[in-house]
Design a protein around this motif. Sequence first.
Motif, PDB file in Angstrom:
ATOM      1  N   ASN A   1       0.676  -1.267   0.060  1.00 52.57           N
ATOM      2  CA  ASN A   1       0.079  -0.085   0.195  1.00 52.57           C
ATOM      3  C   ASN A   1       0.910   1.303  -0.243  1.00 52.57           C
ATOM      4  O   ASN A   1       0.520   2.299  -0.709  1.00 52.57           O
ATOM      5  N   PHE A   2       2.067   1.163   0.852  1.00 51.13           N
ATOM      6  CA  PHE A   2       2.541   2.441   0.865  1.00 51.13           C
ATOM      7  C   PHE A   2       3.636   2.768  -0.793  1.00 51.13           C
ATOM      8  O   PHE A   2       3.874   3.877  -1.025  1.00 51.13           O
TER       9      PHE A   2
ATOM     10  N   LEU B   1      -7.345  13.452  -1.548  1.00 51.44           N
ATOM     11  CA  LEU B   1      -6.391  12.410  -1.450  1.00 51.44           C
ATOM     12  C   LEU B   1      -6.799  11.422  -0.408  1.00 51.44           C
ATOM     13  O   LEU B   1      -6.172  10.233  -0.647  1.00 51.44           O
ATOM     14  N   SER B   2      -7.650  11.785   0.391  1.00 50.04           N
ATOM     15  CA  SER B   2      -8.150  10.596   1.433  1.00 50.04           C
ATOM     16  C   SER B   2      -9.181   9.649   0.832  1.00 50.04           C
ATOM     17  O   SER B   2      -9.759   9.910  -0.279  1.00 50.04           O
ATOM     18  N   THR B   3      -9.076   8.457   1.361  1.00 51.62           N
ATOM     19  CA  THR B   3     -10.374   7.320   0.861  1.00 51.62           C
ATOM     20  C   THR B   3     -11.631   7.747   1.588  1.00 51.62           C
ATOM     21  O   THR B   3     -11.656   8.802   2.246  1.00 51.62           O
ATOM     22  N   PRO B   4     -12.581   7.188   0.931  1.00 50.94           N
ATOM     23  CA  PRO B   4     -14.043   7.676   1.518  1.00 50.94           C
ATOM     24  C   PRO B   4     -14.132   7.173   2.808  1.00 50.94           C
ATOM     25  O   PRO B   4     -13.358   6.174   3.508  1.00 50.94           O
ATOM     26  N   LYS B   5     -15.125   7.556   3.633  1.00 55.98           N
ATOM     27  CA  LYS B   5     -15.281   7.424   5.080  1.00 55.98           C
ATOM     28  C   LYS B   5     -15.410   5.984   5.396  1.00 55.98           C
ATOM     29  O   LYS B   5     -16.144   5.100   4.383  1.00 55.98           O
ATOM     30  N   LEU B   6     -14.744   5.435   6.282  1.00 55.44           N
ATOM     31  CA  LEU B   6     -14.749   3.965   6.519  1.00 55.44           C
ATOM     32  C   LEU B   6     -15.581   3.644   7.608  1.00 55.44           C
ATOM     33  O   LEU B   6     -15.934   2.303   7.922  1.00 55.44           O
ATOM     34  N   ALA B   7     -15.807   4.583   8.503  1.00 50.95           N
ATOM     35  CA  ALA B   7     -16.528   3.944   9.788  1.00 50.95           C
ATOM     36  C   ALA B   7     -16.925   5.489  10.318  1.00 50.95           C
ATOM     37  O   ALA B   7     -16.909   6.665   9.882  1.00 50.95           O
ATOM     38  N   ASP B   8     -18.361   5.224  11.256  1.00 50.93           N
ATOM     39  CA  ASP B   8     -19.010   6.268  12.095  1.00 50.93           C
ATOM     40  C   ASP B   8     -18.496   6.484  13.422  1.00 50.93           C
ATOM     41  O   ASP B   8     -18.241   5.055  14.105  1.00 50.93           O
ATOM     42  N   ASN B   9     -18.547   7.653  14.093  1.00 51.00           N
ATOM     43  CA  ASN B   9     -18.600   7.615  15.488  1.00 51.00           C
ATOM     44  C   ASN B   9     -17.352   6.820  16.030  1.00 51.00           C
ATOM     45  O   ASN B   9     -17.718   5.971  16.853  1.00 51.00           O
TER      46      ASN B   9
ATOM     47  N   TYR C   1      -6.240  -0.428  11.278  1.00 52.58           N
ATOM     48  CA  TYR C   1      -5.979  -0.058   9.974  1.00 52.58           C
ATOM     49  C   TYR C   1      -4.334  -0.180   9.987  1.00 52.58           C
ATOM     50  O   TYR C   1      -3.913   0.668   8.764  1.00 52.58           O
ATOM     51  N   SER C   2      -3.478  -0.771  10.481  1.00 57.34           N
ATOM     52  CA  SER C   2      -1.970  -0.576  10.486  1.00 57.34           C
ATOM     53  C   SER C   2      -1.490  -1.163   8.892  1.00 57.34           C
ATOM     54  O   SER C   2      -0.290  -0.767   8.690  1.00 57.34           O
TER      55      SER C   2
ATOM     56  N   PRO D   1      -1.192   5.836   3.429  1.00 50.19           N
ATOM     57  CA  PRO D   1      -1.513   6.996   3.943  1.00 50.19           C
ATOM     58  C   PRO D   1      -3.016   7.783   3.553  1.00 50.19           C
ATOM     59  O   PRO D   1      -3.420   8.550   4.286  1.00 50.19           O
ATOM     60  N   GLU D   2      -3.567   7.272   2.411  1.00 46.50           N
ATOM     61  CA  GLU D   2      -4.747   7.834   2.046  1.00 46.50           C
ATOM     62  C   GLU D   2      -5.843   7.266   3.205  1.00 46.50           C
ATOM     63  O   GLU D   2      -6.805   7.997   3.518  1.00 46.50           O
ATOM     64  N   VAL D   3      -5.539   5.998   3.719  1.00 45.78           N
ATOM     65  CA  VAL D   3      -6.705   5.633   4.919  1.00 45.78           C
ATOM     66  C   VAL D   3      -6.488   6.599   6.000  1.00 45.78           C
ATOM     67  O   VAL D   3      -7.207   6.906   6.862  1.00 45.78           O
ATOM     68  N   PHE D   4      -5.183   6.541   6.275  1.00 44.92           N
ATOM     69  CA  PHE D   4      -4.698   7.360   7.500  1.00 44.92           C
ATOM     70  C   PHE D   4      -5.382   8.761   7.422  1.00 44.92           C
ATOM     71  O   PHE D   4      -5.886   9.450   8.489  1.00 44.92           O
ATOM     72  N   LEU D   5      -5.208   9.643   6.291  1.00 41.15           N
ATOM     73  CA  LEU D   5      -5.978  10.804   6.392  1.00 41.15           C
ATOM     74  C   LEU D   5      -7.291  10.718   6.428  1.00 41.15           C
ATOM     75  O   LEU D   5      -7.951  11.551   7.197  1.00 41.15           O
ATOM     76  N   SER D   6      -8.113   9.611   5.988  1.00 41.64           N
ATOM     77  CA  SER D   6      -9.574   9.557   6.082  1.00 41.64           C
ATOM     78  C   SER D   6      -9.932   9.450   7.537  1.00 41.64           C
ATOM     79  O   SER D   6     -10.963   9.689   7.894  1.00 41.64           O
ATOM     80  N   LEU D   7      -9.035   8.470   7.984  1.00 44.21           N
ATOM     81  CA  LEU D   7      -9.538   8.024   9.433  1.00 44.21           C
ATOM     82  C   LEU D   7      -9.321   9.517  10.203  1.00 44.21           C
ATOM     83  O   LEU D   7     -10.032   9.667  11.365  1.00 44.21           O
ATOM     84  N   ILE D   8      -8.432  10.280  10.179  1.00 47.99           N
ATOM     85  CA  ILE D   8      -8.340  11.658  10.932  1.00 47.99           C
ATOM     86  C   ILE D   8      -9.610  12.618  10.509  1.00 47.99           C
ATOM     87  O   ILE D   8     -10.091  13.105  11.185  1.00 47.99           O
TER      88      ILE D   8
END
Length: 369
Positions: free
Chosen positions: A85-86, A215-223, A265-266, A270-277
């Motif tokens: 992924n990286f 650059l971030s992925t779509p939303k992965l989770a709520d709350n 999500y380790s 990086p795109e997932v990291f951005l989305s999670l924040i």
Amino acid sequence: MKIKTITCHDVYNHGASLQEHALLKHLESLGHDAETINYKPDYLSNHFKLWIVSNPRYEKNLALKVAYLILKLPGRLKNLKRKKNFDLFSKKHIKSTGKLYKSNDDLKNDIPEADAYICGSDQIWNSFFQNGKDPAFYLDFVPNNKLKISYAASFAIDAIEDNLKQFVKEKVSRLDYISVRESSAIKILEELEIKQTVQVLDPVFLLDKGYWETLSTPKLADNYIFVYDCDSDPLIQKFVKLLKKKLNCKIITVNNNIKYADKDYSLEGPEVFLSLIRNAAFVVSNSFHAVAFSIIFQKQFTVFNRFEKINTRMRDVANLLEIPECLLTKEIEIDNFNYVIDYNRIEPNLMALIKHSKNYIKHSLENKS
């Protein structure tokens, strides 16, 4: 202008990859032809090696060594997904030289062609690690007649060892323009009689919120609470569990050491990291770039000190934006924490710092000292 940058490249860290991309992207937006030097010395090249023995005590006995490697192999094979992924992110978003360089001598013997060279950002001058002692990260390989710039270079510590002071003074003094990320770095250089130093923001701040959203992925989770904890800090764990009850939400992380998380999500990039924040209800970390992107995405967050004492980065950005209350260091602060960041208040200051940082880059590239 043709520009080459050098930083800790392909180290499979979210912040390192994103800041490297950000500087290149900003330079390209100014009309320059920018790429990073594919510099991977041995001490930064041990990621995801299947047969490496990281604990020296197992090297002495063949049977122990074999048992160690067999036990480690399943986890290491699983972690190859993170590498993939990286690598995909780097291929898509980080333009680098075709040639691989493995030492400062390699660079001197075949200097990557450019009109200007920029070292930074991230912890390239942190002597707690080997990169802070590597002359390549001070542009030692660049001829005197070429433009040499540091952008947001970080020592990440409050002081350097006495035996390194002359080395650092000699190398940094060759630079035409010097900028660092922390006020503590300015003090370090002033003690070495290097005074023409500018403090600027990390490159990720050079790109706006809208760009990082694309650059971030779509939303992965709520709350959920997003936790980035490199140290398995019990203080963070206590705070997160209290916050989970208060907010009635899940815990998500990108650290496989956080066993109390509901989702890890380790292995993602990086795109997932951005989305999670971006989509978190709250961010808890001891990572500089988790803090930086929390600010960019205007999230509520707290930051804790690292065990390795490389805390100047987090402390400085909190002080620059006048939100030191976000930094928690004692258990009593956890029990009584109720601070809310007012982004309307800090926005003018942040915009001024970003403008200052962009002006530094523009000025240094346009004016040979």
